[in-house]
Design a protein around this motif. Structure first.
Motif, mmCIF file in Angstrom:
data_model
loop_
_atom_site.group_PDB
_atom_site.id
_atom_site.type_symbol
_atom_site.label_atom_id
_atom_site.label_comp_id
_atom_site.label_asym_id
_atom_site.label_seq_id
_atom_site.Cartn_x
_atom_site.Cartn_y
_atom_site.Cartn_z
ATOM 1 N N UNK A 151 -47.564 33.073 -20.957
ATOM 2 C CA UNK A 151 -46.112 33.148 -20.763
ATOM 3 C C UNK A 151 -45.374 32.881 -22.077
ATOM 4 N N UNK A 152 -45.909 31.967 -22.878
ATOM 5 C CA UNK A 152 -45.271 31.624 -24.150
ATOM 6 C C UNK A 152 -45.473 32.702 -25.209
ATOM 7 N N UNK A 153 -46.658 33.348 -25.207
ATOM 8 C CA UNK A 153 -46.996 34.300 -26.266
ATOM 9 C C UNK A 153 -46.692 35.750 -25.906
ATOM 10 N N UNK A 154 -46.475 36.044 -24.616
ATOM 11 C CA UNK A 154 -46.158 37.407 -24.210
ATOM 12 C C UNK A 154 -47.213 37.999 -23.303
ATOM 13 N N UNK A 155 -46.794 38.904 -22.422
ATOM 14 C CA UNK A 155 -47.687 39.462 -21.404
ATOM 15 C C UNK A 155 -48.829 40.280 -21.991
ATOM 16 N N UNK A 156 -48.679 40.750 -23.237
ATOM 17 C CA UNK A 156 -49.753 41.519 -23.860
ATOM 18 C C UNK A 156 -50.775 40.611 -24.540
ATOM 19 N N UNK A 157 -50.571 39.295 -24.463
ATOM 20 C CA UNK A 157 -51.522 38.333 -25.025
ATOM 21 C C UNK A 157 -52.553 37.944 -23.971
ATOM 22 N N UNK A 158 -53.708 37.491 -24.428
ATOM 23 C CA UNK A 158 -54.739 36.947 -23.544
ATOM 24 C C UNK A 158 -55.231 35.627 -24.119
ATOM 25 N N UNK A 159 -55.691 34.752 -23.232
ATOM 26 C CA UNK A 159 -56.112 33.417 -23.658
ATOM 27 C C UNK A 159 -57.403 33.013 -22.969
ATOM 28 N N UNK A 160 -58.200 32.222 -23.672
ATOM 29 C CA UNK A 160 -59.353 31.543 -23.092
ATOM 30 C C UNK A 160 -59.165 30.064 -23.400
ATOM 31 N N UNK A 161 -59.319 29.213 -22.372
ATOM 32 C CA UNK A 161 -58.951 27.802 -22.520
ATOM 33 C C UNK A 161 -60.015 26.887 -21.936
ATOM 34 N N UNK A 162 -60.030 25.662 -22.433
ATOM 35 C CA UNK A 162 -60.872 24.623 -21.853
ATOM 36 C C UNK A 162 -60.053 23.839 -20.833
ATOM 37 N N UNK A 163 -60.755 23.074 -20.000
ATOM 38 C CA UNK A 163 -60.097 22.211 -19.034
ATOM 39 C C UNK A 163 -60.266 20.751 -19.418
ATOM 40 N N UNK A 164 -59.951 19.837 -18.506
ATOM 41 C CA UNK A 164 -60.131 18.410 -18.778
ATOM 42 C C UNK A 164 -61.555 18.047 -19.196
ATOM 43 N N UNK A 165 -62.558 18.771 -18.677
ATOM 44 C CA UNK A 165 -63.950 18.465 -19.035
ATOM 45 C C UNK A 165 -64.201 18.691 -20.521
ATOM 46 N N UNK A 166 -63.687 19.780 -21.059
ATOM 47 C CA UNK A 166 -63.856 20.046 -22.484
ATOM 48 C C UNK A 166 -63.118 19.042 -23.345
ATOM 49 N N UNK A 167 -61.936 18.637 -22.908
ATOM 50 C CA UNK A 167 -61.157 17.651 -23.646
ATOM 51 C C UNK A 167 -61.889 16.313 -23.736
ATOM 52 N N UNK A 168 -62.678 15.999 -22.701
ATOM 53 C CA UNK A 168 -63.366 14.709 -22.645
ATOM 54 C C UNK A 168 -64.816 14.789 -23.116
ATOM 55 N N UNK A 169 -65.209 15.923 -23.659
ATOM 56 C CA UNK A 169 -66.538 16.030 -24.243
ATOM 57 C C UNK A 169 -67.678 16.065 -23.254
ATOM 58 N N UNK A 170 -67.449 16.580 -22.044
ATOM 59 C CA UNK A 170 -68.558 16.779 -21.105
ATOM 60 C C UNK A 170 -69.525 17.781 -21.735
ATOM 61 N N UNK A 171 -70.788 17.436 -21.808
ATOM 62 C CA UNK A 171 -71.735 18.227 -22.602
ATOM 63 C C UNK A 171 -72.024 19.610 -22.028
ATOM 64 N N UNK A 172 -71.592 19.877 -20.816
ATOM 65 C CA UNK A 172 -71.729 21.232 -20.268
ATOM 66 C C UNK A 172 -70.356 21.799 -19.892
ATOM 67 N N UNK A 173 -69.353 21.460 -20.698
ATOM 68 C CA UNK A 173 -68.003 21.971 -20.452
ATOM 69 C C UNK A 173 -67.919 23.459 -20.777
ATOM 70 N N UNK A 174 -67.176 24.173 -19.946
ATOM 71 C CA UNK A 174 -67.008 25.618 -20.075
ATOM 72 C C UNK A 174 -65.605 25.941 -20.576
ATOM 73 N N UNK A 175 -65.346 27.225 -20.760
ATOM 74 C CA UNK A 175 -63.995 27.710 -21.036
ATOM 75 C C UNK A 175 -63.743 28.915 -20.142
ATOM 76 N N UNK A 176 -62.479 29.147 -19.789
ATOM 77 C CA UNK A 176 -62.172 30.201 -18.818
ATOM 78 C C UNK A 176 -60.987 31.041 -19.272
ATOM 79 N N UNK A 177 -61.025 32.295 -18.862
ATOM 80 C CA UNK A 177 -59.974 33.278 -19.154
ATOM 81 C C UNK A 177 -59.492 33.849 -17.827
ATOM 82 N N UNK A 178 -58.193 33.989 -17.677
ATOM 83 C CA UNK A 178 -57.613 34.541 -16.448
ATOM 84 C C UNK A 178 -56.738 35.733 -16.805
ATOM 85 N N UNK A 179 -56.955 36.809 -16.072
ATOM 86 C CA UNK A 179 -56.171 38.025 -16.215
ATOM 87 C C UNK A 179 -55.897 38.511 -14.802
ATOM 88 N N UNK A 180 -54.882 39.303 -14.611
ATOM 89 C CA UNK A 180 -54.484 39.676 -13.249
ATOM 90 C C UNK A 180 -55.619 40.301 -12.451
#
Length: 498
Positions: A151-180
């Motif tokens: 929403x901040x970067x524009x509808x033609x942008x895409x993002x992949x992000x970590x969740x709370x697990x990645x922020x806290x250094x869980x050793x099997x933390x994943x990252x996720x991307x959401x598109x319509x």
């Protein structure tokens, strides 16, 4: 060069600076792109013996010459780093629209090093990169973060992000991307935790460059020739998604359950693709420009979880969070899978680690007081609570966050014998006992307990000799060569194997 952006982007998260280097034709020819190119970059940049959470470690996002072309399954990207779970080179691929958008920036790889001084995200366009504040999305789920950043970067942008697990250094933390049209997860190896150690919440990409193909007519002819076998070979995936595998693999005696005490699960039917489709299917989803549409969105219409809409749990997730724990509640599996995705957790490692806990409790190596919540075989409520605790490193979740192998080492001298893992990576839902090609495949794969080095798919064919060890080393080598090329192009396994 046709098929390439021809540029590499290097971002220092400590200073926020970046520089661009050309991708030499000789390098592209030698390593193709994706996995191969990222392995070369990691080898050149990361000092030997460095800890995965050290700022000197790098995270590479790479695409290949096939990305954003007309080839089915082309919208795939590789995330590559040194794994905090295994201590080894690790790559995890994911789809959606992000890979094509990354390719459209004109960069074949984006390399992140250093550690940002505060929570940040990296925004990449055709000109380079900017490190931006991420305090507003730090602590939020992967989906919320991606939604806010797009929403901040524009509808033609895409993002992949970590969740709370990645922020806290869980050793099997994943990252996720959401598109319509698709949710995509780079799930394995803890690469989300490496991003978290860099204070990076997300990578956001936006671009408009087009990928040129050297011989469009020849490519079209090849795709026309393979269209019918692709459609026929992926029909079950199109209809049911990967959960269709539950029934036939259980019938083979190869569906691990109760921490591999058995490889048959009596209640497999209710968590299989046919039953799940009948009761929960909402719509099909697909990665950009892919005809297979193996993704499914589920909806729970009645009962305790009524109103839940979530991505279909893949076969691997059903195995790890279901039979491995003696759980046969399909709605609990849908909720658990969604919870793992939102918190940024690898479902395979999470489920297999909890399966070890069930057996350790049974043997008296762990006490209920240590775990802190009611838990054991079949207890899906306890499973959901422990997933939440793991993501936040709360109570016993702090120990679960280290992965099954490290947890076992801390419990009992013989406990690692009960861990279903190779090279400290929890194993997926394809039996090394039933599929002899995987017995040597897991042992020799770069990642260890991954079904994406040596592949199980050919071994399920009726004519394949699954039981004998004869010729299996040669099979494993051929399969690993195939997957290395596929991950360097970068191309989805499902079209590539048909």
């Amino acid at each position: 060069m046709k098929g390439y952006g021809g540029r590499l982007l290097f971002v220092d998260c400590t200073t926020g600076s970046f520089h661009i280097e050309p991708l030499a034709a000789a390098t592209a020819r030698a390593f193709l792109g994706g996995n191969g190119l990222a392995a070369r970059l990691l080898y050149d940049l990361v000092p030997a013996g460095v800890d995965a959470f050290d700022p000197a470690n790098a995270v590479v996002f790479a695409v290949g010459p096939v990305t954003d072309t007309t080839v089915p399954g082309n919208s795939r990207a590789c995330a590559v780093s040194k794994s905090p779970l295994t201590g080894l080179f690790f790559d995890s691929t994911f789809g959606g629209r992000f890979p094509a958008t990354l390719k459209r920036t004109g960069f074949d790889a984006v390399v992140l090093t250093g550690r940002a001084p505060a929570p940040s995200y990296v925004a990449v366009d055709e000109q380079g990169a900017v490190l931006k504040p991420a305090a507003a999305v730090w602590g939020r789920s992967t989906r919320d973060a991606v939604t806010a950043l797009v929403a901040a970067e524009g509808a033609d942008a895409d993002a992949v992000a970590i969740g709370p697990a990645g922020e806290r250094g869980v050793r099997f933390a994943a990252m996720a991307h959401y598109w319509r049209n698709r949710e995509a997860v780079a799930g394995r190896g803890g690469l989300g935790a490496v991003l978290g150690s860099k204070n990076v919440k997300a990578l956001v990409v936006r671009g408009g460059r087009k990928t040129e193909v050297a011989d469009p007519a020849a490519l079209k002819a090849l795709l026309d020739e393979t269209r019918e076998p692709l459609t026929k070979g992926t029909q079950a995936l199109t209809t049911f998604g990967t959960p269709f595998l539950v029934g036939p693999i259980n019938a083979l005696g190869a569906l691990g359950s109760y921490n591999l005490r058995s490889e048959v699960f009596a209640a497999a039917r209710v968590i299989g693709g046919e039953s799940m489709k009948e009761h929960y299917h909402d719509r099909d989803t697909t990665c950009l420009k892919c005809p297979v549409a193996c993704g499914k969105q589920y909806a729970i219409r009645d009962g305790e979880f009524a109103g839940t809409r979530a991505k279909m749990p893949e076969y691997e997730s059903i195995f790890a969070l279901g039979p491995m724990l003696g759980i046969a509640e399909p709605e609990a599996l849908i909720v658990a899978n969604d919870l793992c995705d939102l918190q940024g957790l690898d479902t395979i490692s999470m489920g297999v680690t909890l399966a070890f806990v069930c057996e350790a409790l049974e043997r008296g190596w762990l006490s209920p007081a240590e775990v802190g919540v009611p838990f054991g075989w079949g207890n899906w409520r306890g499973m959901l609570r422990l997933v939440e605790m793991t993501a936040r490193r709360e109570g016993f979740g702090d120990r679960l966050a280290e992965g099954a192998w490290r947890l076992a080492e801390s419990i009992h001298p013989e406990a690692t014998r009960l861990v279903y893992a190779v090279k400290r990576l929890e194993l997926p839902a394809h039996s090394a006992r039933a599929l002899k090609g995987l017995s040597i495949g897991y042992a020799t794969g770069t990642r260890g307990g991954s079904h994406h080095d040596t592949r199980p798919t050919p071994q399920y064919a009726p004519a394949f000799d699954r039981r004998s060890t004869q010729d299996k080393p040669a099979f494993a080598a051929r399969s690993q060569h195939f997957t290395a090329v596929g991950d360097s192009l970068v191309m989805c396994r499902f079209p590539a194997e048909r």
